[in-house]
Design an enzyme around this catalytic site. Structure first.
Site, PDB file in Angstrom:
ATOM      1  N   ASN A  87      12.346   1.518 -26.559  1.00  0.00           N
ATOM      2  CA  ASN A  87      13.353   1.778 -27.596  1.00  0.00           C
ATOM      3  C   ASN A  87      13.114   0.865 -28.801  1.00  0.00           C
ATOM      4  O   ASN A  87      12.739  -0.302 -28.661  1.00  0.00           O
ATOM      5  CB  ASN A  87      14.781   1.656 -27.056  1.00  0.00           C
ATOM      6  CG  ASN A  87      15.076   0.348 -26.352  1.00  0.00           C
ATOM      7  OD1 ASN A  87      14.200  -0.240 -25.738  1.00  0.00           O
ATOM      8  ND2 ASN A  87      16.310  -0.114 -26.443  1.00  0.00           N
ATOM      9  N   CYS A  98      15.159   6.100 -29.089  1.00  0.00           N
ATOM     10  CA  CYS A  98      15.102   5.730 -27.665  1.00  0.00           C
ATOM     11  C   CYS A  98      13.655   5.708 -27.167  1.00  0.00           C
ATOM     12  O   CYS A  98      12.757   6.323 -27.756  1.00  0.00           O
ATOM     13  CB  CYS A  98      15.879   6.730 -26.824  1.00  0.00           C
ATOM     14  SG  CYS A  98      17.597   6.924 -27.265  1.00  0.00           S
ATOM     15  N   GLU A 100      12.370   7.211 -24.599  1.00  0.00           N
ATOM     16  CA  GLU A 100      11.870   8.531 -24.203  1.00  0.00           C
ATOM     17  C   GLU A 100      11.300   9.267 -25.412  1.00  0.00           C
ATOM     18  O   GLU A 100      10.279   9.944 -25.327  1.00  0.00           O
ATOM     19  CB  GLU A 100      12.995   9.370 -23.583  1.00  0.00           C
ATOM     20  CG  GLU A 100      13.582   8.780 -22.311  1.00  0.00           C
ATOM     21  CD  GLU A 100      14.811   7.914 -22.576  1.00  0.00           C
ATOM     22  OE1 GLU A 100      14.792   7.144 -23.566  1.00  0.00           O
ATOM     23  OE2 GLU A 100      15.778   7.993 -21.807  1.00  0.00           O
ATOM     24  N   CYS A 139      17.768  12.650 -26.082  1.00  0.00           N
ATOM     25  CA  CYS A 139      16.480  12.605 -25.382  1.00  0.00           C
ATOM     26  C   CYS A 139      16.330  13.785 -24.429  1.00  0.00           C
ATOM     27  O   CYS A 139      15.244  14.333 -24.279  1.00  0.00           O
ATOM     28  CB  CYS A 139      16.336  11.284 -24.641  1.00  0.00           C
ATOM     29  SG  CYS A 139      16.034   9.909 -25.777  1.00  0.00           S
TER      30      CYS A 139
HETATM   31 ZN   LIG Z   1      17.927   8.684 -25.744  1.00  0.00          ZN
END
Ligand SMILES: [Zn+2]
Length: 183
Positions: A87, A98, A100, A139
């Site tokens: 992140n 984030c 991901e 995400c």
């Molecule tokens: Zn996220």
């Protein structure tokens, strides 16, 4: 050296419900997700989870201190290389991205489009309940953009336990009703 094992993703079924109101009918749609079985390599899962844990050390999280790492293998990458991300927060908060999405962006920019396995490790929330260490809604929608049904793209969520590889979900179980543009 461990061999592949068959992972069972159990069926999910929920019936519909209808409530009549004076102004019209309210419907709760049914949901049916078939059982799925997919071959996975436990060693690959451990390596990916550990890569996600290590990536969290490189997070830029000076505001929340909530470090998250992600590691990704793409199904359409014949080399099955491991991408990692973390992140990256921003002083505006809103510009934060984030782990991901940082890792998916890298894999997509490298030319790949189909997630095989995405591991995520919220290293400040290990051993917490699943909701405290799961991908956020944005995400999940980004994962949906690069997911496939056959074989199902998998998300491995680090539980922090040494004897548990992690919690594993596919997109049908992670984001029912994901928004998609009809082809
Ligand atoms: Zn996220």
């Amino acid at each position: 050296m461990t061999g592949k094992v068959e992972l069972l993703l159990p069926a999910v079924a929920r019936s519909a419900a209808v409530t009549e109101t004076p102004l019209g009918r309210l419907t709760v749609p049914s949901r049916a997700v078939p059982e799925r079985r997919v071959m996975v390599d436990p060693q690959e899962l451990v390596d990916l989870r550990n890569a996600a844990r290590s990536a969290a050390d490189r997070a830029h999280a000076p505001y929340s201190k909530f470090t998250v790492g992600a590691a990704l293998i793409m199904a359409d990458d014949p080399e099955r290389r491991v991408f990692t991300g973390a992140n990256v927060e921003n002083a505006t908060y809103g510009a934060t991205i984030c782990a991901e999405r940082t890792v998916i962006a890298q894999a997509a920019a490298a030319g790949f489009r189909r997630i095989a396995i995405l591991a995520v490790s919220c290293t400040k929330a290990l051993h917490a309940r699943l909701a405290d260490r799961s991908p956020c809604g944005i995400c999940r929608q980004t994962i949906a953009e690069f997911s496939t049904d056959v074989p199902p793209s998998l998300v491995l969520i680090d539980s922090g336990d040494d004897d548990v590889l992690g919690d594993v979900l596919d997109l049908d179980r992670l984001l029912p009703y994901a928004f998609r543009i009809a082809p």
